[in-house]
Design a protein around this motif. Structure first.
Motif, mmCIF file in Angstrom:
data_model
loop_
_atom_site.group_PDB
_atom_site.id
_atom_site.type_symbol
_atom_site.label_atom_id
_atom_site.label_comp_id
_atom_site.label_asym_id
_atom_site.label_seq_id
_atom_site.Cartn_x
_atom_site.Cartn_y
_atom_site.Cartn_z
ATOM 1 N N CYS A 1 0.843 -1.210 0.000
ATOM 2 C CA CYS A 1 0.000 0.000 0.000
ATOM 3 C C CYS A 1 0.870 1.250 0.000
ATOM 4 C CB CYS A 1 -0.901 0.011 1.232
ATOM 5 S SG CYS A 1 -2.078 -1.346 1.289
ATOM 6 N N GLY A 2 0.476 2.241 -0.807
ATOM 7 C CA GLY A 2 1.292 3.432 -0.930
ATOM 8 C C GLY A 2 0.535 4.729 -0.770
ATOM 9 N N LEU A 3 1.299 5.794 -0.622
ATOM 10 C CA LEU A 3 0.788 7.157 -0.579
ATOM 11 C C LEU A 3 1.519 7.958 -1.642
ATOM 12 C CD1 LEU A 3 -0.631 9.676 0.714
ATOM 13 C CD2 LEU A 3 1.346 9.809 2.271
ATOM 14 N N ASP A 4 0.758 8.636 -2.504
ATOM 15 C CA ASP A 4 1.349 9.560 -3.472
ATOM 16 C C ASP A 4 1.239 10.957 -2.877
ATOM 17 O OD1 ASP A 4 2.468 10.705 -5.675
ATOM 18 O OD2 ASP A 4 0.732 10.453 -6.987
ATOM 19 N N PHE A 5 2.367 11.487 -2.428
ATOM 20 C CA PHE A 5 2.421 12.774 -1.743
ATOM 21 C C PHE A 5 2.708 13.867 -2.759
ATOM 22 C CE2 PHE A 5 4.978 16.050 0.458
ATOM 23 C CZ PHE A 5 4.083 16.418 1.454
ATOM 24 N N GLY A 6 1.814 14.878 -2.812
ATOM 25 C CA GLY A 6 1.964 15.926 -3.802
ATOM 26 C C GLY A 6 1.483 15.481 -5.166
ATOM 27 N N ASP B 1 -0.052 3.982 8.332
ATOM 28 C CA ASP B 1 1.281 3.633 7.844
ATOM 29 C C ASP B 1 1.195 3.117 6.406
ATOM 30 O OD1 ASP B 1 2.333 4.260 10.322
ATOM 31 O OD2 ASP B 1 2.199 2.197 11.048
ATOM 32 N N TYR B 2 2.348 3.169 5.721
ATOM 33 C CA TYR B 2 2.413 2.751 4.320
ATOM 34 C C TYR B 2 3.647 1.898 4.062
ATOM 35 C CZ TYR B 2 -1.046 6.445 3.854
ATOM 36 O OH TYR B 2 -2.164 7.228 4.008
ATOM 37 N N ASP B 3 3.529 1.054 3.041
ATOM 38 C CA ASP B 3 4.678 0.271 2.593
ATOM 39 C C ASP B 3 5.610 1.115 1.735
ATOM 40 O OD1 ASP B 3 3.826 -2.367 3.652
ATOM 41 O OD2 ASP B 3 2.168 -2.103 2.227
ATOM 42 N N PHE B 4 5.065 2.116 1.080
ATOM 43 C CA PHE B 4 5.901 3.020 0.281
ATOM 44 C C PHE B 4 5.198 4.360 0.111
ATOM 45 C CE2 PHE B 4 3.111 0.953 -2.741
ATOM 46 C CZ PHE B 4 2.861 1.887 -3.743
ATOM 47 N N ILE B 5 6.002 5.400 -0.063
ATOM 48 C CA ILE B 5 5.495 6.743 -0.332
ATOM 49 C C ILE B 5 6.264 7.295 -1.527
ATOM 50 C CG2 ILE B 5 5.278 9.110 0.525
ATOM 51 C CD1 ILE B 5 4.923 7.992 3.321
ATOM 52 N N THR B 6 5.533 7.913 -2.449
ATOM 53 C CA THR B 6 6.156 8.528 -3.612
ATOM 54 C C THR B 6 5.973 10.042 -3.559
ATOM 55 O OG1 THR B 6 4.147 8.295 -4.963
ATOM 56 C CG2 THR B 6 5.738 6.482 -5.027
ATOM 57 N N ALA B 7 6.951 10.749 -4.122
ATOM 58 C CA ALA B 7 6.875 12.212 -4.247
ATOM 59 C C ALA B 7 7.566 12.576 -5.556
ATOM 60 C CB ALA B 7 7.546 12.898 -3.064
ATOM 61 N N THR B 8 6.793 12.720 -6.624
ATOM 62 C CA THR B 8 7.364 13.005 -7.936
ATOM 63 C C THR B 8 7.225 14.488 -8.256
ATOM 64 O OG1 THR B 8 5.252 12.407 -8.989
ATOM 65 C CG2 THR B 8 6.925 10.692 -8.829
ATOM 66 N N GLU B 9 8.375 15.117 -8.521
ATOM 67 C CA GLU B 9 8.414 16.553 -8.797
ATOM 68 C C GLU B 9 7.713 17.328 -7.675
ATOM 69 O OE1 GLU B 9 9.991 18.121 -11.561
ATOM 70 O OE2 GLU B 9 10.902 16.136 -11.706
#
Length: 211
Positions: free
Chosen positions: A81-86, A121-129
């Motif tokens: 499970c992930g979070l896309d931040f921004g 909580d998350y298994d991964f978090i992404t922050a692209t640009e």
């Protein structure tokens, strides 16, 4: 005296100046940043983002995000499970991960301001640009890292500083919403402080794993 927005050190020096803005560099973590007095206000900032036309229906945008998506996806367990931040006005990376079986949450201060995503909580978090836009990257990255499970990943896409001469002619600094500029050395410094394993699968991608 200016404090570094990543590590809060006061040992900062002038790095570059042009007709629009000043840029300073931290002697500790090597982050290059714009002084707070030269940042846009929230309304000006959003006006720039509103002009972005990103969409999951755009194959070119998917290829662009693939530079982060592909190396990160290979490292994830099924159903992670992930979070896309921004996520911005046209969330796309989250769609790409959901298409391969990874449930995603979204956060963006302007377009998806649901702060309840920070309560799990998350298994991964992404922050692209994203990190180049942060006024307080030290606080924001610490908040994200606290949400990642042990063994999980923080994956960031941002173009990296390559030195003063390249910086002076760099298109990346022309965007008025870009206020923090990371180098590979900066990411190595921060990863060491947080006991993270760091890899650089592409020139503008860094993946850090929480040990």
């Amino acid at each position: 005296m200016l404090s570094c927005p990543l590590c809060a050190n006061d040992n900062t020096v002038a790095y570059h100046h042009d007709k629009r803005r000043d840029y300073h560099q931290c002697a500790t973590c090597e982050l290059v940043f714009v002084p707070p007095s030269q940042r846009l206000d929230p309304a000006q900032e959003k006006a720039v983002y509103d002009r972005h036309k990103n969409s999951p229906d755009d194959p070119g945008y998917r290829r662009f995000l693939g530079r982060l998506f592909e190396p990160l996806q290979k490292r994830l367990a099924p159903g992670a499970c992930g979070l896309d931040f921004g996520a911005g006005p046209g969330p796309t990376l989250s769609v790409m991960f959901e298409e391969v079986g990874h449930p995603m949450a979204l956060y963006d201060p302007f377009y998806a301001p649901d702060t309840s995503v920070f309560e799990r909580d998350y298994d991964f978090i992404t922050a692209t640009e994203v990190v180049e836009h942060l006024f307080a990257p030290g606080d924001e990255l610490a908040r994200l890292l606290a949400l990642i499970k042990p063994g999980g990943f923080l994956a960031i896409m941002t173009k990296r500083v390559q030195g003063p001469e390249a910086f002076a002619r760099w298109h990346y600094i022309l965007d008025p919403t870009h206020v923090c500029f990371f180098s590979e050395e900066t990411f190595h410094w921060w990863a060491k402080q947080q006991a993270l394993v760091v890899v650089f699968p592409h020139a503008d991608v860094v993946i850090m794993q929480k040990t």
